[in-house]
Design an enzyme around this catalytic site. Structure first.
Site, PDB file in Angstrom:
ATOM      1  N   GLY B  70       0.811  -1.220   0.000  1.00  0.00           N
ATOM      2  CA  GLY B  70       0.000   0.000   0.000  1.00  0.00           C
ATOM      3  C   GLY B  70       0.840   1.263   0.000  1.00  0.00           C
ATOM      4  N   SER B 199      -3.385  -3.445  -0.907  1.00  0.00           N
ATOM      5  CA  SER B 199      -2.293  -4.156  -0.233  1.00  0.00           C
ATOM      6  C   SER B 199      -2.743  -5.561   0.135  1.00  0.00           C
ATOM      7  CB  SER B 199      -1.907  -3.362   1.018  1.00  0.00           C
ATOM      8  OG  SER B 199      -0.863  -4.021   1.687  1.00  0.00           O
ATOM      9  N   GLY B 200      -1.910  -6.554  -0.176  1.00  0.00           N
ATOM     10  CA  GLY B 200      -2.298  -7.956   0.004  1.00  0.00           C
ATOM     11  C   GLY B 200      -2.633  -8.353   1.426  1.00  0.00           C
ATOM     12  N   HIS B 201      -1.947  -7.740   2.409  1.00  0.00           N
ATOM     13  CA  HIS B 201      -2.073  -8.278   3.769  1.00  0.00           C
ATOM     14  C   HIS B 201      -3.284  -7.784   4.540  1.00  0.00           C
ATOM     15  CE1 HIS B 201      -0.283  -4.891   6.289  1.00  0.00           C
ATOM     16  NE2 HIS B 201      -0.008  -4.483   5.076  1.00  0.00           N
ATOM     17  N   THR B 237      12.700  -7.956 -10.086  1.00  0.00           N
ATOM     18  CA  THR B 237      12.125  -9.292 -10.281  1.00  0.00           C
ATOM     19  C   THR B 237      10.870  -9.446  -9.434  1.00  0.00           C
ATOM     20  OG1 THR B 237      14.319 -10.153 -10.739  1.00  0.00           O
ATOM     21  CG2 THR B 237      12.616 -11.763 -10.163  1.00  0.00           C
ATOM     22  N   CYS B 324       1.403   7.183  23.175  1.00  0.00           N
ATOM     23  CA  CYS B 324       2.354   6.173  23.613  1.00  0.00           C
ATOM     24  C   CYS B 324       2.393   4.987  22.658  1.00  0.00           C
ATOM     25  CB  CYS B 324       2.020   5.701  25.020  1.00  0.00           C
ATOM     26  SG  CYS B 324       2.828   6.729  26.239  1.00  0.00           S
TER      27      CYS B 324
HETATM   28  C1  LIG Z   1      -5.253   3.086   4.536  1.00  0.00           C
HETATM   29  C2  LIG Z   1      -3.896   2.486   4.440  1.00  0.00           C
HETATM   30  N1  LIG Z   1      -3.056   2.907   3.474  1.00  0.00           N
HETATM   31  C3  LIG Z   1      -1.825   2.381   3.340  1.00  0.00           C
HETATM   32  C4  LIG Z   1      -1.373   1.383   4.162  1.00  0.00           C
HETATM   33  C5  LIG Z   1       0.014   0.847   3.956  1.00  0.00           C
HETATM   34  O1  LIG Z   1      -0.004  -0.413   3.374  1.00  0.00           O
HETATM   35  P1  LIG Z   1       1.276  -1.343   3.434  1.00  0.00           P
HETATM   36  O2  LIG Z   1       1.405  -1.794   4.842  1.00  0.00           O
HETATM   37  O3  LIG Z   1       0.973  -2.480   2.514  1.00  0.00           O
HETATM   38  O4  LIG Z   1       2.442  -0.542   2.975  1.00  0.00           O
HETATM   39  C6  LIG Z   1      -2.223   0.907   5.184  1.00  0.00           C
HETATM   40  C7  LIG Z   1      -1.835  -0.157   6.116  1.00  0.00           C
HETATM   41  O5  LIG Z   1      -0.895  -0.169   6.846  1.00  0.00           O
HETATM   42  C8  LIG Z   1      -3.507   1.477   5.325  1.00  0.00           C
HETATM   43  O6  LIG Z   1      -4.337   1.077   6.270  1.00  0.00           O
END
Ligand SMILES: Cc1ncc(COP(=O)(O)O)c(C=O)c1O
Lengths: 148, 396
Positions: B70, B199-201, B237, B324
């Site tokens: 992302g 973003s995949g995760h 790659t 914090c």
């Molecule tokens: C709204 C948003 N944008 C961007 C990101 C960044 O994605 P990544 O962790 O794949 O770099 C995140 C998550 O951390 C997100 O919640």
């Protein structure tokens, strides 16, 4: 969580001396809610000895642990020994704090000093004002947090 | 009981995604750029993944660029529009005050490079309207970048309407859809989206892999230089195992979206209703247009990190926007942007659910959180002052 040492976690999970003392000999409060941490220390002093100490803390895990450890370190000690307590000693007793949490131990030291000053003031005991420097909380944060 | 309720931070890789990845480490491990058969097999898989993902988003495969996630996609999208704008002397960008740092920090850097940035306020509704975007548009606006859904407070933005406003004005529209893809229906053409980050995760795929969709006709700006991968626009790659896992996870998420949404939304609403009973707390984010899995509250008189540590001790993984936990002086910029004063922004809790969460887990959270909040309030001088009337409550 390996964020903190076992000692910190112990004092956070099982804090010693939580609470307040009615008609305490001295009360000290430092920090502000805007920054996310406030510590309040209550001292009961008899014949220059801290016979009881309690704390209330709004703050993170290390703030609560620092309060707990600091109160334990001055309980039963003379006011002179309590005056000599440093934030470094508190942090060391906790087996260390993460760098960006060192200000929590500073707050603990300051809260105790504040309570002692309150006691001196109430009882018209003379002291050296240089021992109680005014602390700017924002500056304190910046000093320990760095550029963050 | 162990409850993972931090799915907005990252998700567990699903069995489907993992199974889809493994062959590409040890069997079909060729470099897609190699001419031999193992390489060509890898190339076929890569293009197959691209086609499937394009199908899910409603675009052409050639409009898909694989990235490292992302953050990179957001950077590349913004840099792309900025480069095109600069060429025409257009150096104004519109965004929102509660974007992810991947967007905000890129915009900050562009400001230093001579761009002007307007951040739309989210104070009133914890959301923005298309009218706000329209009112902020200028002759020299080269980009509107608004997230699809907010990662901290769950607000879902009116993306289609924002996109329509941009289309009408001829301004490029990018959306950071990292929290939305796989959870909400998205169709880049119907939704008037020119660029989209995912973003995949965040949907049970692996981390370190993502996509930037760039509409045909917009020339991508490279962030890095190298070989010819991704049509030379994103060299290096390809992370084929990651890409295959992400594609499989997205297949799964899209195929089961209706069922997952129904399940997760019900859990979310039960959690919100239950936690709302805690005195002096407030829900963050749009109460209606909201991610199915997002629950975000601020509690008065307590601090978020100690709350998280105690919840963790009771088996609940959550997150907070307190200073914090953010590792900085200030609490989360998102909570400040919706107008939460520092005092209560420090006492925030985010629980983000997924389809694996169960009703029993919600019951556990609902049993534990009120206890922990009360415990912390009992030792809080702030709470004591609130109760004694020495300090004013901020929440009702
Ligand atoms: C709204 C948003 N944008 C961007 C990101 C960044 O994605 P990544 O962790 O794949 O770099 C995140 C998550 O951390 C997100 O919640």
């Amino acid at each position: 969580m390996a964020l903190y040492s076992e000692k910190v976690m112990d004092h956070f999970m099982n804090p010693r001396n939580v609470g307040s003392i009615e008609n305490a000999s001295g009360v000290g409060e430092v920090g502000n809610a805007k920054c996310g941490d406030i510590m309040k220390i209550y001292l009961q002093i008899e014949n220059d000895i801290i016979v009881d100490v309690k704390f209330e803390t709004f703050g993170c895990g290390s703030a609560i642990a620092s309060s707990s450890m600091a109160t334990e370190m001055i309980l039963g000690k003379s006011i002179h020994e309590a005056m000599a307590l440093t934030n470094k000693a508190v942090a060391e007793a906790l087996d260390g704090l993460p760098a960006h949490k060192m200000h929590c131990s500073v707050l603990a030291e300051e809260a105790i000093k504040n309570a002692l000053k309150d006691y001196f003031d109430k009882n018209h005991i003379p002291y050296d004002p240089a021992d109680f420097p005014e602390l700017d909380h924002d500056e304190l944060h910046e000093a320990v947090h760095g550029e963050d | 009981m162990h409850v993972y309720a931090d799915n907005a931070a990252t998700t567990r890789v699903s069995k489907t995604a993992l199974d889809a990845m493994l062959p590409y480490f040890t069997e079909i491990y060729g470099n897609p750029s190699s001419l031999h058969s193992v390489g060509q097999e890898a190339k076929e898989a890569l293009e197959n993944a691209r086609e499937r993902i394009a199908g899910h988003l409603g675009c052409q495969p050639r409009e898909i660029y694989f990235t490292s996630g992302g953050t990179e996609s957001d950077n590349m999208a913004i840099r792309t529009a900025a480069a095109l704008g600069a060429r025409k002397g257009k150096r104004h960008i519109i965004s929102t005050a509660f974007e992810h740092h991947a967007v905000l920090h890129t915009l900050k850097k562009l400001e230093k490079e001579g761009f002007e940035v307007t951040l739309l306020s989210v104070k009133d509704d914890h959301n923005i309207t298309a009218d706000q975007v329209r009112a902020a548009l200028r002759e020299d606006t080269c980009l509107v970048t608004c997230m699809f859904a907010n990662n901290e407070i769950g607000s879902v933005l009116p993306v289609r309407e924002i996109g329509a406003v941009c289309k009408e004005a001829g301004v490029i529209f990018h959306t950071d859809a990292v929290q939305a893809v796989g959870h909400l229906p998205i169709h880049v053409k119907d939704d008037n989206i020119d660029m989209l980050s995912l973003s995949g995760h965040k949907f049970h795929g692996p981390r370190g892999v993502g996509v930037l969709y760039i509409r045909r006709g917009i020339a991508p700006a490279n962030l890095i230089e190298g070989g010819g991968q991704e049509r030379g626009k994103r060299p290096g790659t390809e992370n084929l195992p990651g890409i295959m896992g992400m594609a499989a996870a997205l297949d799964d998420a899209i195929a089961n979206m209706d069922a997952h949404t129904a399940h997760v939304t019900a859990l979310r609403d039960k959690l919100i209703a239950g936690l709302s009973k805690i005195p002096h707390c407030v829900l963050n984010g749009d109460p209606v247009d909201r991610l199915p899995g997002n629950v975000s509250f601020c509690f008065e008189g307590i601090e978020g990190e100690s709350l998280l540590l105690l919840l963790d001790a009771k088996g609940i993984c959550a997150s907070s926007g307190s200073a914090c936990t953010s590792g900085s002086l200030d609490p989360s910029h998102v909570l400040l942007a919706i107008g939460r004063p520092h005092e209560i922004a420090h006492g925030s809790l985010r629980l983000s659910l997924c389809a694996d969460n169960t009703d029993e887990e919600i019951d556990h959270i609902l049993a534990v959180v009120p206890q922990v909040v009360e415990y912390l309030r009992k030792m809080s001088p702030v709470w004591k002052d609130l109760e004694a009337g020495k300090r004013q409550y901020i929440t009702p």
